[in-house]
Every structure is written in structure tokens, then in C-alpha cells.
Design an enzyme around this catalytic site. Structure first.
Site, PDB file in Angstrom:
ATOM      1  N   GLU A 285       0.832  -1.199   0.000  1.00  0.00           N
ATOM      2  CA  GLU A 285       0.000   0.000   0.000  1.00  0.00           C
ATOM      3  C   GLU A 285       0.872   1.257   0.000  1.00  0.00           C
ATOM      4  O   GLU A 285       0.675   2.173  -0.792  1.00  0.00           O
ATOM      5  CB  GLU A 285      -0.902  -0.022   1.231  1.00  0.00           C
ATOM      6  CG  GLU A 285      -1.550   1.288   1.573  1.00  0.00           C
ATOM      7  CD  GLU A 285      -1.727   1.407   3.087  1.00  0.00           C
ATOM      8  OE1 GLU A 285      -2.743   0.928   3.586  1.00  0.00           O
ATOM      9  OE2 GLU A 285      -0.853   2.000   3.748  1.00  0.00           O
TER      10      GLU A 285
ATOM     11  N   ASP B 256      -5.740  -3.327  -2.167  1.00  0.00           N
ATOM     12  CA  ASP B 256      -5.662  -1.860  -2.309  1.00  0.00           C
ATOM     13  C   ASP B 256      -4.246  -1.440  -2.664  1.00  0.00           C
ATOM     14  O   ASP B 256      -4.038  -0.530  -3.464  1.00  0.00           O
ATOM     15  CB  ASP B 256      -6.155  -1.159  -1.043  1.00  0.00           C
ATOM     16  CG  ASP B 256      -5.260  -1.400   0.160  1.00  0.00           C
ATOM     17  OD1 ASP B 256      -4.626  -2.481   0.216  1.00  0.00           O
ATOM     18  OD2 ASP B 256      -5.191  -0.526   1.047  1.00  0.00           O
TER      19      ASP B 256
END
Lengths: 747, 360
Positions: B66, B123
Site C-alpha cells: 500500500e 488496495d
């Protein structure tokens, strides 16, 4: 963004990859928008509940929570005391109180009187101060709130004084600090000069919880005062969107803020909207934002700063901005000195002086006033000060009161013989030509020797001198005349006076220009502004020199060469090494002696000729060789009396120059004559051409002929005396010749 | 690759969300690589190691996929090709260890095995791929696009699944493994970044991501209808519910939901309005900002003084009120990596979508 160009092989490979992967997808699901690859099962995957602890960290609801002990809630901050005028007593945030008695008034901007019920005063004193007999007395809006002993010698320490209810008011408050201090060993003027106490203004004031301060103009002013005490300057955001109106907006804003907050010039930072936090949180800020109309509002920024938000309509001039003026009222201290009448007795009270009484050994007081801008007396006419004063009996021998005009002593009054009785209307005549058009300073200095000087002063003595406000000053009439002098143009300078050429930016950046313009917005004359040309050092050729011829090298040296500081050691100064060239010169014998006599004669003859008919460029260049400073102001061209040309030293802080300008315009003793150097000590050193000729601004009439002609003659008396002498000589010769001629007999 | 569609998406999306009223016409987006260069430099100085590793000091000096993705996205915004390349190289070397091309979610420098868990975080993969697409476009680097395409395909294959409650709809799995249970699927709503999904889909041809973005927005509407969006939810055939397995408060994860919605031009989304009303009530100058809330009642469970969270609150409130300026503080690089990065995201979102929401 740049266009993306995939090379054909890569594009083909990518397309093939997409196609291939889609074919081997585990399942296909149809949707209205396309083909979606969806795995049907999750076989072979461990359930989260069975995951080892290290994997559980990923799902901890506190994983993102960073516990940093160094981070804490915003501190309380001090709404500080703010000087109302510019003074050399201030160095950074420290304000120095000197001598045995010193009183100063400060502003304290308070958004809400209920924010605090204590006033903090942070101070430090010289070890010379005798704490048992030295104290600071503090008043708020005329109400005495307390005193404290001056016993902080090692570091600045704060004293908290309770503020009685109802004393603080919303908005600007007046805090008076009066310091009384005594020397612990000696007594007398020397001992007085060795006394000082410093107040750290940034740490003195009221301590407030920023979260408790509601946004509003008072909160903004409070934050602005606190921001002014920080090194980072006042941040002004979003000015790049102002386009063509940027200068006008910035000028209006900075001038309003400057006159409302008073004291030293504010520093500014122009930033975009997206900025990095400084180490010290901002207390105040100005943000420009486009809006439907020009409008001012106040709010708290997310960082706690009090923000003046200025919405501006595109292209609208700032003078259409309502609200700013009433929120940012100018301090009265920003005004010029009081203009007084001439040819009548004017009480000192008429120009702001109030009766003062002194109990110390040394006192110095300056009273500024202003004469009409076309006032000129060069003759031996007298002005008269009539002094009302009284002094105590039993003062030690040598006690004196010295009165001065514009720094020139005019009378020394011994404080003997007539003690304890009011002396009224004591006449003190002085040369009126010591006065000038515009701002002038009447000052007095009281010196009472120690009795004895090597012991602490007696505590039993009360007041020793009182100067009454009913004392008068009578300045003689002057016809309306003008003598070439930049003083008038300096007075006339305003915020719009700055003139730039193509090279000005080399020496004066945007912030410098704003700082100067802001300084010139204080104590404005109110009539047609003059012009201040900002000149870069390498652009001296653009300065008109009129009939003068100034050596550029000398001007450069004034600004670039800083005098070396004397050695600070206290030992015996080193003996100067012998100069071998001088020794050789001394040994050249009789011929050398004759040569020396000739040099002496030639030098004095030159001086005499200079005296009779001065060649001013020589004098100016000679004068310049002895100068060194932060800035030079020049007005060499008589034909442009409303223009001044300014250069600065590359090392000079423009804020310091601006402070000196403000001080000079408010209290006098600023640049005069044709060339003025602002020294590194903050003093103005002026050169006045000795051959200036007065200019009559009025019509010549029978009533003004005598004083006006007196000025004309007095401007260059020697020239007129010598001229008349030679005329008389020639007349006498002619007369003699005539007599001889008429008595000759024809043979 | 549908380049034309990609370009048109880039151009249209911010405009579609611009609902700032009259002010929007007076304030335009600026080039942050110039206007906020100091902010980027401050972020890099504290959070980016010279070798290209984005360091989360407060999480055992760890690096995450991330963080790498976030950092690389920031580098594209600030036109910093060198920093981007360093981050890319580091990530490929240390986190690209899976056979499917996705990134392992975490790298621990002090651990004997720096990547103890090979699982990915979708993500992180999404932002990493999105950053690559933007980089390929900005600096005309085809290898970035090639990698983005492989990532997008892997994401589509492993993390886009059918919604058990609505067969015609999809869900975005948080990772390739571990979130599909016998009777439900665990979903992290903050992993939905509609703009990223759409731009990635447009650039790589992975239209499933486009669909998933739209489905995600609808799912978030459903969740927001019941209150604040939780960090984790479980989706079963009966619909969604706060997660029974994972934290279900509105916490540090869910803080990103309104940010990503606004960034995607969805500032009128119910999820944004809900949290805005809470912020309006509980965010005050000089006080710490709520970071964990009870989803149903909005009761504050935890707070933080970090400016990044305040920036999020300021952006959200400005988006809803359409007022003059936003209560966004100056960037403070001394704050931890996560709020610092979110603050830069808030800046980008405001600049792109709500240019009138400049910090006052």
C-alpha cells in the site's frame, strides 16, 4: 500529461496476454458491462480465524494508530505585549528598560477579556541591579495590577500578576510597565547607564488556550501580535490569484496591518495554498480566496491560526473592500509629530508633553514637534524656550540639566542655588537656525552625580526635578522659503512613492519593497507624495547628481565596507608598530621641513578658499570617506525636490531600514540635506551642502523682505562678505584714483 | 489498451464531480508539482528511504505494498520520475514475490524472513498498478504499462468475485486468500477506490475493474444508508453486515472511504455526507480529530492530533458545505506515514475535484 506511446511489439504482447489470460480464467460471469473473471471457490486458503498472530496484525483496528509520545495537543500560547512605536530599545523580542526609571506603554490585543485573569511578565536584569530596591510596576488600562522585584539575573523568568475583573477590555488594551532600578554598588549617571532590565515581549502578556478564542477581528489582532513575535513572519496565502490587482491588494493590506499593530515592521511570507507547517504553529494568517464580491471575514484555520479571509471579486480594486478599515484602525502613535505655531508662545503641553518628575540620577527625554514645511531661518534670529521647573535642594555639585535642540546642546542649567522653588518662565534663547522645517526634537538630559559616587544611591531622596508642561517654546516667524533638503521630500513619501527601474530588483526584492512601502504608510504627510527611487549598487549612474560629482567608489565603500569592531579585550592595547615610511619622511632634513611647511600652507589656503567659495563635491567626497552604513539616501538634483534616491547595503536587513524610516518620520532626526547615511548604529548621518541657496516661495513684500534677505545672505555669509569687501576695495581704489586724478596739475 | 478512453476518463472524471458551485469557475486546479513541491519534498524526506522504500516508522519500520503504491502515485502527481523509479525497483525486488504478479502486502526489515506473509493487499496492488498507469502516461514508459496490465489482470482474476447477495454484482476482495469464508466474504470498503479502478480499467482493458468500481459505489450507498461505513463488513447471500470476524468500527481503514469517493468525483455520496455530519459535530480547532467511531451512533472511540486526519475532515466538510476554503492544516511531515500520506491525498483530491476547497 504526455501521450502514451506503446511500441507495437509491446502492444501486441499486451493484447495477447489479455486474451490468453481471459481464456484460462476459472469462470466467466456475464454482466451488462463486460466479462468478469470470478473465482468460484477459495479452496486451500486458511481461514482468518486460524491465522497465526503475525497475520492478525493486518486486521488489528489499532494497526494504524501511531502512538508517538512526542506528539501532544497544541500548547497554550501567549497573547503578547506589542510595542506601539519603533524604538532602538527593542532587539528582537526583547525590550530593554535602561536607567533608574523607565516607563513604556505596550498594546495588548485581547479577543475576550475572560480568556485570562493573569498577566505574565517575563524579565531579566543585569546583575548591577539591586533587587531589594528595584521593581517593575505594571498597569493595565490605567489600573495598577501589581509590582514585582527585579531579581532575575541568569535567565528570563516570568512573573504572573492577577488582573482584577473588569480591567481587561475586548480589543486593544494599554499595558504600562514602569521600571525603577538602583545600582547595587555605585550611584550617579554612570551607574544609571549600567542599569537595564529586559522584558521578553513574546513571553509577556496573557496566556490563552487557543481553542477558547472565538474567531473575529479581535482574535485576529491578538494572533497577529503573537505572530509578529515569531521569526516566520505573517503568511499571506493565495495572492497569485489576484493577478493585476496583486500589488494594490498587498499594499492596502500590509499598510492597514502595519498601522493597526504598530511597533516594528511586520515580516511577510507569500505562499500558495498548499504549504508545509513551520516548527512553530502559526498564530495568524491572511488568505485570499476568489469570491463573488470583496469581503472580509475571520475564522480559525485548521492549524489554530486566526485567519483573515479576504474574498475578492475578480479584477475588483481593493478600495472596494468594506470592513477592513473599521477592523484595522490605525494606532495614534503612527501619526506625525504635532505641528506647532510659529511667532507665538506654544506650551509644551500643546504638542504632547505632560509634566514630568524625576527621582533618578540620570534622565533623558525627547519631545518631538513639527514646524511648517516652508519654515526657514538661517539668520541669527533667536527662538526662546521658557522653562518652568523646580529641583530639590541639596543636590551634589555638578548636578545639571542640559537642554538640546535636534541634538545640539543649547543650555546647561546648574541645579544649584534656587532649589525648592518653582522657577517659572526661565528664558533660554537659542539660535533658531538649529530648527528645521518639518520634525524637530527638543530634548533635555538631567545628570545628578552620586553623593558619594562609589556607594549605592540613598533611598531617602525623593523627586529631584520636575519639568512643567506649561513651559513654552516660541519659534520666530519665517517667510515661506525653501532650502534644498531631502527632509521635506522624506516627509512627503508615502506608500505609493516607491519607484523602480529595470535593475531595482537586484537590490530590492518584492518583500523588501512591501516592507518599505509599509513603513512609508506610517506618519504620512497627507499631501502630494514624493518619490523614492530604489537603486541597485551597480546602477549608480541612474542617480542624477545635479551640480555634484560623487565618486561611485566612495558610495560603494559606504555600503560595502563595514568598520571593524574594536577589540573587546580589556588588556593593554598593543603598541602600534613603527611606520617605516613615516620615519623615512621625518629624516629627510631641512628640505623635507620646507616641503612640509608648503604642504601645510597649501592645505590651509585650500581650506580658506573652500570657506570663501566652497567646492562642494570635494567636501562631499571627503565626508563620504568617513561614512559606513546600511543605506544611503540622496537628493543631489535641486530641480527635483520631491525625489529621493536610495541604495542599500547588500547585507542590510530592510526591516531594520524600515524601522529607522518609521522612527524618523514619527520622532524626527531623520535624513536631511543632500546625502544621508543610515549608519549601522541606526543613526542618520547627514551631509548638507554649504552652498545651498534659499528659495523664496512667497512673493517678496516689504514685510518679508528683511527676514527673507537675511536668510539669503546668511546662507553664504562669507561669500557676501568677501564680495562686498572686494567691492569696497575696488570702490576705494576707484575713489582714490579719482581723487588723485582730480588733484593732478597739468604741466 | 484503450488509450482514447483512458484519456477521456482522465479528463472527464474530475469535472463530473465538480459541484462546488460558483466558486469552481473562479478557481482552477493547479499543477501540484509546482504549487506544492515543498510538501512533496517534506514527505519524501521523512517517509521515503533513499533506496525507494516507503517506511512506516510506527509499524516496526515496515513497508507495505500500500505504502509503495501510495508513494508511487504521489510521485506521478508531483512529476518525480526518479523517486518513482526507486520505489518501483524496490517494490519489484522485495514485494513482487508471488507467482501471480501481485505484491506481498508487507516487508519487515528486522525479520529473518522479511516477507512472512506472501498474501497480497488488493488496495496496495490497485494503487501500485494505478501509479504505473499514470507513470507510463506521464513519462512515456512502456514497461510501466506492461507491468500495470499484468497487475490488473491478476487483480481481476484473484480479487474480483461475484457478490453472494447479488449475483449480477461484484465485490473487491481484500486479498487473494483468506477472505472468502463458508457463508460470507469479508470486504474492506476502503479498498474501493473508484477512480483508480476506472482509470486502471480504461488503461489496461480490464473492464471488470470498471464494473467493480460501480458496484462498489452502490455497495457503499447501501452501507451508508445504515450509518457510517465500517472498516470491515461481511457479505453473504443475505446481504451485508458489519464484520463478525474483523474490526467493524468506523476506524482508520474507513477514514479513506470518503476521501476516495470525493477523489472519484462522488462528493455527494451518502457515505461522504454521513461522515461530514459527524465531523461537523465533533471536529473542533485545537482538539484532536476522531479516528475511530461507532458506526451506528457516531460516538467517538479514538482521536488523533495528526494533521492528516484533520485534513481529511476539512476536505469532507468542504465538499459537503461548498463553503469558502477548507479547514485543512499545513502539511506536517513529522506526523506518521499514514496520516501524512492521506493528507497529500486529500490535497490531490481537493485540487482535482474541489479546487475551491483550498486551505484557509
Amino acid at each position: 500529461m504526455n501521450a502514451l506511446h506503446l511500441t507495437p511489439p509491446v502492444a501486441v504482447m499486451a493484447a495477447a496476454l489479455v486474451l490468453g489470460l481471459s481464456l484460462v480464467s476459472p469462470a466467466l460471469a456475464q454482466s451488462g458491462t463486460g466479462v468478469i473473471a470470478i473465482p468460484f471457490d477459495d479452496s486451500g486458503v486458511e481461514d482468518l480465524l486460524d491465522a497465526p498472530p503475525i497475520f492478525e496484525e493486518r486486521f488489528s483496528d489499532t494497526r494504524r494508530r501511531a502512538e508517538d509520545p512526542t506528539r501532544s495537543a497544541p500548547d497554550l500560547w501567549v497573547a503578547p505585549l506589542r510595542p506601539v512605536h519603533v524604538s532602538q530599545q527593542q532587539q528582537g523580542n526583547l525590550w530593554r528598560f535602561t536607567g533608574e526609571h523607565h516607563r513604556e506603554v505596550f498594546s495588548l490585543h485581547v479577543a475576550d477579556p475572560t480568556l485570562s485573569d493573569t498577566l505574565r511578565v517575563a524579565s531579566i536584569s543585569t546583575v548591577n541591579v539591586l533587587p531589594e530596591r528595584s521593581a517593575a510596576s505594571v498597569s493595565v488600562n490605567g489600573t495598577h495590577i501589581g509590582s514585582f522585584e527585579l531579581d532575575r539575573f541568569e535567565q528570563v523568568a516570568a512573573t504572573e500578576l492577577p488582573i482584577p475583573p473588569g480591567v481587561l477590555v475586548k480589543g486593544r488594551n494599554e499595558v504600562t510597565i514602569e521600571i525603577l532600578q538602583h545600582h547595587r554598588i555605585f550611584c550617579g549617571p554612570d551607574a544609571s547607564w549600567a542599569l537595564w532590565t529586559e522584558i521578553d515581549l513574546s513571553q509577556s502578556g496573557i496566556v490563552v488556550d487557543p481553542a477558547a478564542v472565538d474567531p473575529g477581528p479581535e482574535g485576529f489582532m491578538m494572533g497577529l501580535a503573537a505572530q509578529a513575535g515569531l521569526d516566520s513572519g505573517l503568511e499571506i496565502r493565495g495572492t497569485e490569484l489576484l493577478d493585476a490587482q496583486r500589488s494594490a491588494w498587498i499594499g492596502l493590506l500590509t499598510q492597514r496591518l502595519s498601522s493597526a499593530i504598530g511597533g516594528q515592521p511586520l515580516g511577510y511570507r507569500f505562499t500558495g495554498y498548499w504549504s508545509v507547517a513551520s516548527d512553530t504553529p502559526s498564530r495568524a494568517r491572511v488568505t485570499f480566496i476568489p469570491g463573488p464580491a470583496n469581503r472580509v471575514s475571520f475564522r480559525r484555520g485548521a492549524d489554530g491560526a486566526h485567519v483573515m479571509v479576504i474574498e475578492f471579486a475578480e479584477g475588483a480594486a481593493p478600495d472596494e473592500l468594506p470592513g477592513l478599515t473599521e477592523h484595522m484602525a490605525a494606532l495614534p502613535q503612527s501619526k506625525r509629530p504635532q505641528l506647532i505655531d510659529v511667532a507665538r508662545e506654544v506650551r509644551l503641553s500643546e504638542f504632547g508633553f505632560r509634566t514630568e518628575r524625576y527621582a533618578q540620577r540620570y534622565a533623558h527625554r525627547e519631545i518631538a514637534f513639527r514646524l511648517p514645511d516652508d519654515w526657514l531661518v538661517l539668520t541669527a534670529a533667536k527662538a526662546r524656550l521658557r522653562l518652568d521647573y523646580i529641583y530639590a535642594e541639596g543636590l551634589p555639585p555638578g548636578s545639571v540639566l542640559i537642554l538640546s535642540i535636534n541634538g545640539t546642546p543649547i543650555r546647561m542649567l546648574p541645579l544649584l542655588d534656587e532649589a525648592n522653588s518653582y522657577i517659572t518662565r526661565f528664558p533660554i534663547d537659542f539660535e533658531a537656525r538649529l530648527l528645521t522645517a518639518g520634525a524637530n526634537v527638543l530634548s533635555y538630559e538631567m545628570l545628578i552625580p552620586g553623593d558619594p559616587p562609589d556607594m549605592p544611591c540613598s533611598s531617602s531622596r525623593g523627586a529631584v526635578l520636575e519639568i512643567n508642561q506649561n513651559s513654552t517654546l516660541n519659534v520666530p516667524y519665517s517667510p515661506s522659503m525653501y532650502l534644498a533638503d531631502m527632509g521635506l521630500a522624506f516627509t512627503a513619501l508615502g506608500p505609493d512613492s516607491l519607484r523602480l527601474n529595470d535593475l531595482s530588483h537586484r537590490a530590492f526584492g518584492e518583500l523588501d519593497q512591501i516592507t518599505l512601502a509599509t513603513a512609508l504608510s506610517r506618519a504620512t504627510a497627507g499631501y502630494r507624495p514624493g518619490a523614492l527611487h530604489l537603486i541597485a549598487l551597480d546602477d549608480m549612474g541612474s542617480i542624477p547628481q545635479g551640480r555634484y560629482s560623487v565618486e561611485r567608489r566612495l558610495l560603494e565603500e559606504v555600503l560595502l565596507m563595514r568598520p571593524t569592531q574594536p577589540a573587546s579585550g580589556q588588556g593593554t592595547p598593543a603598541r602600534a608598530a613603527p611606520d617605516p615610511f613615516r620615519l623615512v619622511g621625518d629624516a629627510r632634513g631641512t628640505r623635507a621641513a620646507l616641503s612640509g611647511w608648503w604642504d601645510w600652507f597649501a592645505g590651509h589656503a585650500g581650506d580658506f578658499l573652500q570657506w570663501v567659495s566652497p567646492r562642494v563635491e570635494n567636501r562631499l567626497n571627503t565626508w563620504l570617506t568617513k561614512q559606513s552604513g546600511q543605506a544611503i539616501f540622496m537628493q543631489l538634483d535641486d530641480s527635483r525636490p520631491d525625489h529621493i534616491w536610495m541604495m542599500r547595503s547588500p547585507d542590510a536587513d530592510v526591516s531594520t531600514i524600515a524601522a529607522a524610516i518609521i522612527s524618523a518620520r514619527t520622532f524626527g532626526e531623520g535624513p536631511r540635506g543632500q546625502v544621508s547615511v543610515l549608519g549601522h548604529d541606526g543613526q542618520w548621518h547627514n551631509w548638507m551642502a554649504p552652498d545651498r541657496r534659499p528659495v523664496m516661495l512667497d512673493r517678496w513684500t516689504f514685510s518679508n523682505f528683511r527676514p527673507a534677505m537675511g536668510n539669503v545672505v546668511s546662507a553664504r555669509p562669507i561669500t557676501y562678505v568677501v564680495t562686498l569687501f572686494f567691492l569696497a576695495l575696488i570702490s576705494a581704489a576707484l575713489a582714490l584714483r579719482l581723487v588723485i586724478k582730480t588733484r593732478e596739475h597739468d604741466i | 489498451m484503450n488509450r482514447r478512453r483512458f484519456l477521456s476518463t482522465l479528463a472527464v472524471l474530475p469535472m463530473a464531480g465538480s459541484a462546488g458551485g460558483a466558486l469552481a469557475s473562479r478557481m482552477d486546479s493547479v499543477d501540484l508539482s509546482h504549487a506544492a513541491d515543498a510538501v512533496w519534498r517534506a514527505w519524501k524526506e521523512v517517509h521515503l528511504a533513499p533506496d525507494g522504500r516507503v517506511v512506516d516508522v510506527f509499524q516496526q519500520d515496515a513497508s507495505h505494498s500500500e505504502g509503495q503504491g501510495y508513494g508511487m502515485l504521489l510521485a506521478t502527481e508531483f512529476d518525480d520520475a526518479a523517486a518513482f523509479e526507486r520505489m518501483y525497483e524496490w517494490t519489484e525486488l522485495h514485494l513482487a514475490q508471488r507467482s501471480d504478479g501481485l505484491l506481498s502486502w508487507r516487508w519487515l526489515p528486522a525479520s529473518p524472513n522479511p516477507v512472512p506473509d506472501p498474501n497480497n493487499a488488493s488496495d496496495g496492488d490497485l494503487f501500485y498498478a494505478w501509479a504505473l498507469v499514470r507513470a507510463a502516461h506521464r513519462w512515456t514508459e512502456a514497461r510501466y504499462m506492461t507491468r500495470a496490465i499484468s497487475l490488473a489482470q491478476a487483480l481481476t482474476q484473484t480479487c474480483v468475485i461475484r457478490n453472494p447477495a447479488r449475483p449480477n454484482s461484484t465485490l473487491f476482495l481484500p486479498a487473494a486468500h483468506g477472505f472468502v469464508h463458508d457463508n460470507a466474504v469479508s470486504i474492506n470498503p476502503s479498498y474501493y477506490m473508484p477512480l483508480a479502478m476506472r482509470e486502471l480499467a480504461a488503461a489496461t482493458g480490464q473492464t471488470a475493474l470498471d464494473v467493480c468500481a460501480a458496484d462498489g459505489e452502490r455497495l457503499l450507498e447501501e452501507i451508508a444508508a445504515a450509518g457510517l461505513v465500517p472498516d470491515w463488513i461481511d457479505v453473504s447471500a443475505d446481504g451485508w453486515m458489519p464484520s463478525q470476524r474483523l474490526p467493524s468500527n468506523t476506524g482508520y481503514e474507513a477514514l479513506r472511504v470518503p476521501l476516495f469517493l470525493i477523489w472519484s468525483g462522488q462528493q455527494t455520496h451518502t457515505a461522504v455526507r454521513n461522515i461530514a455530519s459527524v465531523y461537523e459535530r465533533v471536529v473542533h480547532v485545537g482538539e484532536a480529530v476522531p479516528t475511530v467511531l461507532e458506526p451506528g451512533s457516531g460516538v467517538v472511540l479514538d482521536t488523533s492530533p495528526d494533521p492528516g486526519y484533520r485534513a481529511l475532515a476539512g476536505l469532507v466538510r468542504c465538499a459537503v458545505t461548498s463553503g469558502i476554503g477548507a479547514d485543512i492544516p499545513p502539511f506536517d511531515a513529522k506526523q506518521p506515514y499514514y496520516p501524512a500520506t492521506l493528507q497529500l491525498f486529500a490535497m490531490i483530491a481537493a485540487n482535482k475535484v474541489l479546487p475551491e476547497c483550498v486551505p484557509v
